[in-house]
Scaffold this motif. Sequence first.
Motif, PDB file in Angstrom:
ATOM      1  N   PHE A 177       0.807  -1.500   0.168  1.00 17.89           N
ATOM      2  CA  PHE A 177      -0.167   0.356   0.538  1.00 17.89           C
ATOM      3  C   PHE A 177       1.039   1.278   0.461  1.00 17.89           C
ATOM      4  CE2 PHE A 177      -2.866  -3.435   1.517  1.00 17.89           C
ATOM      5  CZ  PHE A 177      -4.235  -3.320   1.156  1.00 17.89           C
ATOM      6  N   HIS A 178       0.429   1.963  -0.598  1.00 17.88           N
ATOM      7  CA  HIS A 178       1.391   3.694  -0.556  1.00 17.88           C
ATOM      8  C   HIS A 178       0.578   4.107   0.465  1.00 17.88           C
ATOM      9  CE1 HIS A 178       2.261   7.280  -2.683  1.00 17.88           C
ATOM     10  NE2 HIS A 178       3.167   6.644  -2.848  1.00 17.88           N
ATOM     11  N   VAL A 179       2.011   5.278   0.587  1.00 18.30           N
ATOM     12  CA  VAL A 179       2.181   5.877   2.040  1.00 18.30           C
ATOM     13  C   VAL A 179       0.411   6.849   1.701  1.00 18.30           C
ATOM     14  CG1 VAL A 179       3.037   7.804   1.329  1.00 18.30           C
ATOM     15  CG2 VAL A 179       2.709   7.621   3.571  1.00 18.30           C
ATOM     16  N   SER A 180       0.504   7.823   0.320  1.00 13.61           N
ATOM     17  CA  SER A 180      -1.252   8.001   0.566  1.00 13.61           C
ATOM     18  C   SER A 180      -2.370   7.500   1.102  1.00 13.61           C
ATOM     19  CB  SER A 180      -1.228   8.749  -1.177  1.00 13.61           C
ATOM     20  OG  SER A 180      -1.768   7.942  -1.641  1.00 13.61           O
ATOM     21  N   GLN A 181      -2.019   6.413   1.209  1.00 12.23           N
ATOM     22  CA  GLN A 181      -3.708   4.694   1.428  1.00 12.23           C
ATOM     23  C   GLN A 181      -3.724   4.439   2.810  1.00 12.23           C
ATOM     24  OE1 GLN A 181      -1.944   2.306  -1.727  1.00 12.23           O
ATOM     25  NE2 GLN A 181      -4.069   1.885  -2.636  1.00 12.23           N
ATOM     26  N   ILE A 182      -2.920   5.151   3.024  1.00 10.04           N
ATOM     27  CA  ILE A 182      -2.928   5.120   4.888  1.00 10.04           C
ATOM     28  C   ILE A 182      -3.563   6.180   5.575  1.00 10.04           C
ATOM     29  CG2 ILE A 182      -1.801   3.989   7.140  1.00 10.04           C
ATOM     30  CD1 ILE A 182      -1.213   2.129   4.148  1.00 10.04           C
ATOM     31  N   GLN A 183      -4.098   5.329   6.275  1.00  3.53           N
ATOM     32  CA  GLN A 183      -4.551   6.874   7.719  1.00  3.53           C
ATOM     33  C   GLN A 183      -3.412   7.411   8.613  1.00  3.53           C
ATOM     34  OE1 GLN A 183      -8.273   7.183   7.340  1.00  3.53           O
ATOM     35  NE2 GLN A 183      -7.908   9.101   9.091  1.00  3.53           N
ATOM     36  N   ASN A 184      -2.940   8.446   8.204  1.00  3.86           N
ATOM     37  CA  ASN A 184      -2.091   9.098   9.639  1.00  3.86           C
ATOM     38  C   ASN A 184      -1.228   9.229   8.505  1.00  3.86           C
ATOM     39  OD1 ASN A 184      -3.395  10.228  11.839  1.00  3.86           O
ATOM     40  ND2 ASN A 184      -3.881   8.217  11.837  1.00  3.86           N
ATOM     41  N   GLY A 185      -0.600   8.364   7.321  1.00  2.64           N
ATOM     42  CA  GLY A 185       0.238   8.541   6.625  1.00  2.64           C
ATOM     43  C   GLY A 185       0.997   9.415   5.978  1.00  2.64           C
ATOM     44  N   VAL A 186       0.949  10.634   6.198  1.00  3.13           N
ATOM     45  CA  VAL A 186       0.934  11.499   5.841  1.00  3.13           C
ATOM     46  C   VAL A 186       1.775  12.057   7.027  1.00  3.13           C
ATOM     47  CG1 VAL A 186       1.244  14.241   5.515  1.00  3.13           C
ATOM     48  CG2 VAL A 186      -0.616  12.643   3.890  1.00  3.13           C
ATOM     49  N   ALA A 187       1.657  11.805   8.176  1.00  4.20           N
ATOM     50  CA  ALA A 187       1.827  12.209   9.355  1.00  4.20           C
ATOM     51  C   ALA A 187       3.321  11.412   9.466  1.00  4.20           C
ATOM     52  CB  ALA A 187       1.549  12.325  10.876  1.00  4.20           C
TER      53      ALA A 187
END
Length: 261
Positions: free
Chosen positions: A129-139
């Motif tokens: 899964f790409h980081v943009s697909q992850i909840q709180n991935g941006v943090a």
Amino acid sequence: MAEKRTAAEVVAQQILDMLHDPSGTPSWRKPWTPPPGPKVPTNAKTDRLYRGANALNLALGRFHGEPMVFATFNQWKEMGEQEGLELSVKKGERSTPIFVPIFKKDEEHLDAEGNPRQVLVSTKLAFAFHVSQIQNGVAVFQNKYGAIPAPAWDVETVLPVLKEHIEKIVPLHTTISDQAYYLPGKHEIYLPELGQFPNEAQFYATLLHEATHATEKMDDAFQESIRKNKLTRDEAYAYCELRAELGSLLLAQTLGLPMET
């Protein structure tokens, strides 16, 4: 005697002359700053580069242009436990299949340090899964690679109103990315984050350019002109880009928005 030209031909020629004038506006330049983070597919947990078919599959997938940060479901979960964050896959997101190599020790052949060599015997299927697909991935991304700066321009006065009107035509998304585009298949606009643009003029020019692209299929006269003139694929692409640039300019003028000169 010179052939008499129509008014449309005269105006079109004047625009073409300005476009080809070397003393005028320079060629297109990317108006945003590329984001931090890996430019090639990289595992978020191990920092190892994906290789072979995995690298190709991830690099050419739907996240092209965004930081190439991936991990499996369990790896994101483990990172979340370490960071004290809930790193879960967002609802409705689809994974990208990858191969995980399976090695065994070859006791008969040693490496330079005297250890048994690792021999590839098989592979198994996993899902990234790409980081943009992850909840709180941006943090997690910003903690690891650096934060996108806050916009250095006013985003409270004009942008909310403009966005409201544009989203009556086409949904608008901003993401950590090195690309701006209109996606016809989903009828959506994707732009880099606001803080990646140095000023409001360059952001609005990009936004209105893509918004103009989003109206191409609705413009019957435009579509008819493509068919009537029997444009090649490259010619039609250039025609669409010219329309988008002129549309951006005219919209900015009409709305009183700052423009790049």
